[in-house]
Scaffold this motif. Structure first.
Motif, PDB file in Angstrom:
ATOM      1  N   ALA A 380      35.382  12.278 -21.296  1.00  0.00           N
ATOM      2  CA  ALA A 380      34.698  10.977 -21.258  1.00  0.00           C
ATOM      3  C   ALA A 380      33.370  11.092 -20.515  1.00  0.00           C
ATOM      4  N   LEU A 381      32.505  11.951 -21.034  1.00  0.00           N
ATOM      5  CA  LEU A 381      31.182  12.163 -20.450  1.00  0.00           C
ATOM      6  C   LEU A 381      30.128  12.073 -21.543  1.00  0.00           C
ATOM      7  N   PRO A 382      28.983  11.457 -21.268  1.00  0.00           N
ATOM      8  CA  PRO A 382      27.903  11.461 -22.251  1.00  0.00           C
ATOM      9  C   PRO A 382      27.202  12.817 -22.256  1.00  0.00           C
ATOM     10  N   PRO A 383      26.463  13.149 -23.300  1.00  0.00           N
ATOM     11  CA  PRO A 383      25.741  14.420 -23.323  1.00  0.00           C
ATOM     12  C   PRO A 383      24.784  14.545 -22.136  1.00  0.00           C
ATOM     13  N   LYS A 384      24.648  15.765 -21.641  1.00  0.00           N
ATOM     14  CA  LYS A 384      23.749  16.096 -20.525  1.00  0.00           C
ATOM     15  C   LYS A 384      24.202  15.479 -19.206  1.00  0.00           C
ATOM     16  N   ALA A 385      25.432  14.985 -19.134  1.00  0.00           N
ATOM     17  CA  ALA A 385      25.919  14.400 -17.883  1.00  0.00           C
ATOM     18  C   ALA A 385      26.325  15.514 -16.928  1.00  0.00           C
ATOM     19  N   SER A 386      26.439  15.175 -15.653  1.00  0.00           N
ATOM     20  CA  SER A 386      26.816  16.153 -14.642  1.00  0.00           C
ATOM     21  C   SER A 386      28.278  16.562 -14.808  1.00  0.00           C
ATOM     22  N   PRO A 387      28.561  17.873 -14.802  1.00  0.00           N
ATOM     23  CA  PRO A 387      29.968  18.321 -14.880  1.00  0.00           C
ATOM     24  C   PRO A 387      30.812  17.844 -13.711  1.00  0.00           C
ATOM     25  N   LEU A 388      30.175  17.454 -12.590  1.00  0.00           N
ATOM     26  CA  LEU A 388      30.935  16.986 -11.429  1.00  0.00           C
ATOM     27  C   LEU A 388      31.705  15.703 -11.724  1.00  0.00           C
ATOM     28  N   LEU A 389      31.277  14.967 -12.753  1.00  0.00           N
ATOM     29  CA  LEU A 389      31.963  13.730 -13.097  1.00  0.00           C
ATOM     30  C   LEU A 389      33.367  13.974 -13.642  1.00  0.00           C
ATOM     31  N   GLN A 390      33.721  15.228 -13.877  1.00  0.00           N
ATOM     32  CA  GLN A 390      35.079  15.555 -14.315  1.00  0.00           C
ATOM     33  C   GLN A 390      36.087  15.447 -13.181  1.00  0.00           C
ATOM     34  N   LEU A 391      35.606  15.465 -11.947  1.00  0.00           N
ATOM     35  CA  LEU A 391      36.497  15.396 -10.789  1.00  0.00           C
ATOM     36  C   LEU A 391      36.834  13.943 -10.477  1.00  0.00           C
ATOM     37  N   PRO A 392      38.048  13.679 -10.027  1.00  0.00           N
ATOM     38  CA  PRO A 392      38.442  12.300  -9.725  1.00  0.00           C
ATOM     39  C   PRO A 392      37.594  11.709  -8.596  1.00  0.00           C
ATOM     40  N   TYR A 393      37.301  10.435  -8.737  1.00  0.00           N
ATOM     41  CA  TYR A 393      36.555   9.642  -7.760  1.00  0.00           C
ATOM     42  C   TYR A 393      35.065   9.996  -7.708  1.00  0.00           C
ATOM     43  N   PHE A 394      34.626  10.972  -8.467  1.00  0.00           N
ATOM     44  CA  PHE A 394      33.212  11.325  -8.470  1.00  0.00           C
ATOM     45  C   PHE A 394      32.474  10.378  -9.413  1.00  0.00           C
ATOM     46  N   GLY A 395      31.662   9.503  -8.828  1.00  0.00           N
ATOM     47  CA  GLY A 395      30.860   8.572  -9.604  1.00  0.00           C
ATOM     48  C   GLY A 395      29.387   8.903  -9.497  1.00  0.00           C
ATOM     49  N   PRO A 396      28.521   8.073 -10.077  1.00  0.00           N
ATOM     50  CA  PRO A 396      27.083   8.348 -10.049  1.00  0.00           C
ATOM     51  C   PRO A 396      26.518   8.514  -8.638  1.00  0.00           C
ATOM     52  N   LYS A 397      26.967   7.711  -7.682  1.00  0.00           N
ATOM     53  CA  LYS A 397      26.427   7.799  -6.325  1.00  0.00           C
ATOM     54  C   LYS A 397      26.794   9.129  -5.670  1.00  0.00           C
ATOM     55  N   VAL A 398      28.033   9.556  -5.864  1.00  0.00           N
ATOM     56  CA  VAL A 398      28.470  10.816  -5.267  1.00  0.00           C
ATOM     57  C   VAL A 398      27.711  11.986  -5.902  1.00  0.00           C
ATOM     58  N   VAL A 399      27.571  11.963  -7.222  1.00  0.00           N
ATOM     59  CA  VAL A 399      26.852  13.034  -7.917  1.00  0.00           C
ATOM     60  C   VAL A 399      25.402  13.083  -7.465  1.00  0.00           C
ATOM     61  N   LYS A 400      24.799  11.928  -7.317  1.00  0.00           N
ATOM     62  CA  LYS A 400      23.390  11.884  -6.895  1.00  0.00           C
ATOM     63  C   LYS A 400      23.236  12.414  -5.480  1.00  0.00           C
ATOM     64  N   ALA A 401      24.214  12.129  -4.625  1.00  0.00           N
ATOM     65  CA  ALA A 401      24.156  12.632  -3.251  1.00  0.00           C
ATOM     66  C   ALA A 401      24.285  14.153  -3.213  1.00  0.00           C
ATOM     67  N   ILE A 402      25.036  14.734  -4.120  1.00  0.00           N
ATOM     68  CA  ILE A 402      25.243  16.185  -4.142  1.00  0.00           C
ATOM     69  C   ILE A 402      24.078  16.903  -4.808  1.00  0.00           C
ATOM     70  N   GLU A 403      23.628  16.381  -5.933  1.00  0.00           N
ATOM     71  CA  GLU A 403      22.572  17.060  -6.693  1.00  0.00           C
ATOM     72  C   GLU A 403      21.172  16.745  -6.195  1.00  0.00           C
ATOM     73  N   GLY A 404      21.007  15.607  -5.559  1.00  0.00           N
ATOM     74  CA  GLY A 404      19.679  15.245  -5.067  1.00  0.00           C
ATOM     75  C   GLY A 404      18.705  15.042  -6.213  1.00  0.00           C
ATOM     76  N   ASP A 405      17.517  15.608  -6.062  1.00  0.00           N
ATOM     77  CA  ASP A 405      16.478  15.476  -7.089  1.00  0.00           C
ATOM     78  C   ASP A 405      16.446  16.675  -8.040  1.00  0.00           C
ATOM     79  N   SER A 406      17.449  17.508  -7.989  1.00  0.00           N
ATOM     80  CA  SER A 406      17.464  18.698  -8.844  1.00  0.00           C
ATOM     81  C   SER A 406      17.552  18.302 -10.312  1.00  0.00           C
TER      82      SER A 406
END
Length: 707
Positions: A380-406
């Motif tokens: 349940a991921l759109p194309p080009k989405a972060s693979p981290l969203l596969q982990l439970p509880y990982f939402g957009p805010k958490v992914v953004k905090a981990i990846e930053g501006d990369s």
């Protein structure tokens, strides 16, 4: 000679007929019912987690509904009825007395001993004739005797006497068991006579007409139409035709999602008013501003145009629901949310047909797009989405905090390779994850089956060189190393070898039994033996949003990067020869797995460089891509090289060496021995790539050392 037909007057034979008929029908139906009732996923292990998302209950309900669809109530009732009929027939068979048929015996009829003389027989016959002659005897009314009975009795007495005194009649009795000679056949029909008596025969004819004239053609026609109605992959033929028309060489994942929305299956799901109800709401949520992408649903501008160019109807509604599912969009409507989770399994099934179409064209890009679309649908991921969203509880805010501006997404592997303190500092905090949620997410990541390839090479079984048009085996050695695994043991060189079976072991050569390492000999080489056992499956895919259970599959294939074509079609692996996890289901075994794919070598000698893809259909970012080189030698050159290597001096301690020394020959020098040992080592080399090579390019197959 005539044939007499008799019905089962005593009611003894027809229960056998009915029991046999019921047995033939009921037993196969029972096996079918048991297989449909058995949950296939029950035999698979699962990723152990207590994590839930906001729609977990709805997804679980849909999974249970799908399993119940396979359990046909009418089939269960038919099976129960069949066993009840068989039970009643067994009761009748045990309680009904079998009719007895006495053999015709003249001595019993005359009531004399078989040792009686001819004189005694004549004397006794005269007495019986006087007693039972129809002119003298009278019917016994107490026994309901009639004149016909008396006549029949007298005839039997006369025949019995003739069988003992007349030579011709006696011969008939000896040969055929009857004084009248050869008799006609008597055939008993295993049906009660009442069925065809008193005008009931027309109902029997009607029953047979319905069974063989209506029901049987209907069942055969339904089966045949069903086979023609669906493709080999299970999709409706009309859906497969539509997918064929949607195929394009440059198609990407978004294009595949759009193509899947053309399936005829959605017309049944979204029939009537369902095709338009709530469509505007879904699209408004999809096209709203997103946190990680310009649009909330993860659509690109091209995907948005595809959606808006469609006319209102089932296809547009299905495509909108698919993007809502991939983008994990909350629709705040029970009916729409349910439909959102219902369309994803249909799309996953249709994607199998699209994969088959892409494979028929043998173009690399569409084939990879179909595999990547499968990953997106399962996770349940759109194309080009972060693979981290596969982990439970990982939402957009958490992914953004981990990846930053990369601009490059962080994979689950690279995130888990960081120290725990670093991971925790990025993911845990206010507005992010709690300590408990972080622990649960890490626990899930450490159970995901990431196949890390250690070595890939080519070989021909039983040969030292690969010649044109020979049957080549691509051997892929790898271990399942879940992200964040600790204490991963080093790869042993012997584990990377692929030992050929013995020349006389036809079972192993033909693949009728699996070979596994059961020990090592005195030189440290592996000892291979056949090991019986059930196939080993990895855990079911961790797919909390997919309303189906799915077993992961790995596709291995070779492509030509210059031409963008598939050189060797995919070989799919869903089971393995060694356990992936220990009995607890969480501790990885790090056992070396062996994947093999066979294909025909090119017809010309030379060096052929391919790109090997190992694609998992269930997880994003768990794929492997590397270059492998196939070295094909000229047949004549390979034969010469083999002949040269086979010519060697006899060993000093061998019989040939002793005989050579007896003739005055010098024993082989140490240098010669070392050269021979060196040649033997060189002969074990096979074309391909090895993780021992000091290669800093992207084509190094030593992915064990990569992060």
């Amino acid at each position: 000679m005539s044939t007499d037909y008799a019905y089962d007057e005593e009611g003894y034979l027809w229960p056998f007929f009915v029991f046999t008929l019921a047995l033939i029908v009921t037993v196969p139906l029972t096996f079918t019912l048991v297989n449909k009732s058995r949950d296939p996923s029950a035999a698979f292990k699962r990723v152990q987690t207590n994590s839930k998302h906001t729609r977990s209950e709805l997804v679980d309900t849909l999974r249970k509904q799908e399993k119940r669809k396979d359990r046909k109530i009418w089939l269960a009732l038919l099976v129960i009825g069949g066993w009840a009929v068989m039970g009643y027939m067994l009761y009748l068979i045990n309680t009904t007395e079998a009719p007895t048929h006495k053999l015709w015996n003249p001595y019993d009829i005359l009531k004399i001993s078989e040792s009686a003389t001819e004189k005694q027989i004549k004397s006794h016959y005269k007495k019986l004739s006087l007693k039972f002659h129809p002119d003298k005897a009278k019917p016994d009314l107490s026994k309901n005797e009639t004149i016909d009975d008396l006549n029949a009795r007298y005839v039997e007495i006369s025949k019995a006497y003739q069988a003992l005194t007349d030579e011709e009649v006696r011969n008939n009795y000896i040969q055929y068991g009857n004084p009248d000679g050869k008799q006609g056949y008597s055939i008993n029909i295993a049906l009660p006579k009442i069925i065809v008596s008193n005008g009931n025969g027309k109902y029997v004819v009607l029953l047979y007409s319905v069974l063989f004239g209506v029901l049987l053609p209907y069942l055969v026609g339904s089966w045949w139409y069903g086979t023609l109605r669906r493709s080999k992959e299970g999709a409706l033929m009309e859906s497969a035709n539509r997918l064929f028309r949607e195929y394009k060489e440059g198609i990407d994942e978004g294009g595949v999602i759009a193509a899947l929305s053309t399936g005829q299956e959605y017309e049944e799901l979204l029939k009537g008013d369902k095709a338009d109800t709530g469509l505007a709401k879904i699209e408004s949520r999809l096209l709203a501003e997103g946190e990680l992408s310009p649009l909330a649903g993860g659509l690109t501008v091209k995907d948005k145009e595809r959606l808006q160019d469609l006319e209102s109807g089932p296809q547009r509604k299905a495509l909108a629901l698919l993007w809502a599912y991939l983008g994990r969009i909350e629709l705040d409507d029970p009916a729409l949310d349910k439909a959102k989770f219902e369309v994803a399994p249909i799309a996953q099934s249709l994607n199998k047909s699209f994969t088959a179409i892409a494979l028929a064209y043998m173009n690399t890009a569409p084939l990879l797009a179909s595999y990547y679309a499968s990953q997106l649908l399962i996770q349940a991921l759109p194309p080009k989405a972060s693979p981290l969203l596969q982990l439970p509880y990982f939402g957009p805010k958490v992914v953004k905090a981990i990846e930053g501006d990369s601009r490059v997404h962080t994979t689950v592997q690279s995130f888990m390779d960081r120290p725990d303190s670093k991971r925790r500092s990025l993911a845990v905090g206010k507005g992010l994850l709690t300590a408990e949620q972080y622990k649960e997410a890490v626990g899930v990541a450490k159970q995901l089956p990431y196949l890390r390839v250690a070595k890939a090479y080519f070989k021909v079984t039983g040969e030292r060189y690969i010649i044109p048009s020979s049957l080549v085996t691509l051997v892929v050695k790898g271990r399942f190393v879940p992200p964040g695994s600790e204490g991963v043991p080093a790869v042993e060189e012997l584990d990377l070898e692929d030992v050929d079976p013995a020349e006389d072991d036809l079972d192993a050569i033909l693949g009728r039994k699996a070979k596994q390492q059961v020990g090592k000999d005195e030189k440290g080489r592996p000892i291979m033996a056949a090991v019986e056992g059930d196939p080993i499956f990895p855990p079911l895919a961790h797919a909390p949003y997919l309303a189906r259970d799915h077993s992961p599959r790995w596709h291995v294939f070779l492509t030509d990067s210059k031409q963008g074509r598939v050189a060797v079609p995919p070989f799919t692996f869903a089971q393995f020869d060694r356990p992936v996890f220990e009995a607890d289901g969480k501790t990885p075994t790090f056992a070396m797995q062996t994947l093999k794919a066979q294909f025909q070598a090119p017809p010309q000698a030379g060096h052929y460089t391919f790109v090997m893809h190992v694609v998992c259909d269930s997880y994003v970012g768990f794929d492997t891509k590397m270059e492998v080189t196939l070295i094909v030698e000229e047949a004549s050159k390979a034969e010469e090289m083999t002949d040269e290597e086979e010519i060697s001096e006899p060993e000093e301690d061998s019989i040939a060496g002793i005989m050579n020394a007896a003739k005055g020959g010098a024993p082989p020098t140490k240098v010669a021995k070392k050269r021979k040992e060196k040649d033997e080592e060189d002969s074990d080399e096979e074309s391909g790539t090895d993780e021992e090579e000091d290669d800093t390019s992207d084509t190094n197959t030593d992915t064990e050392a990569e992060d």
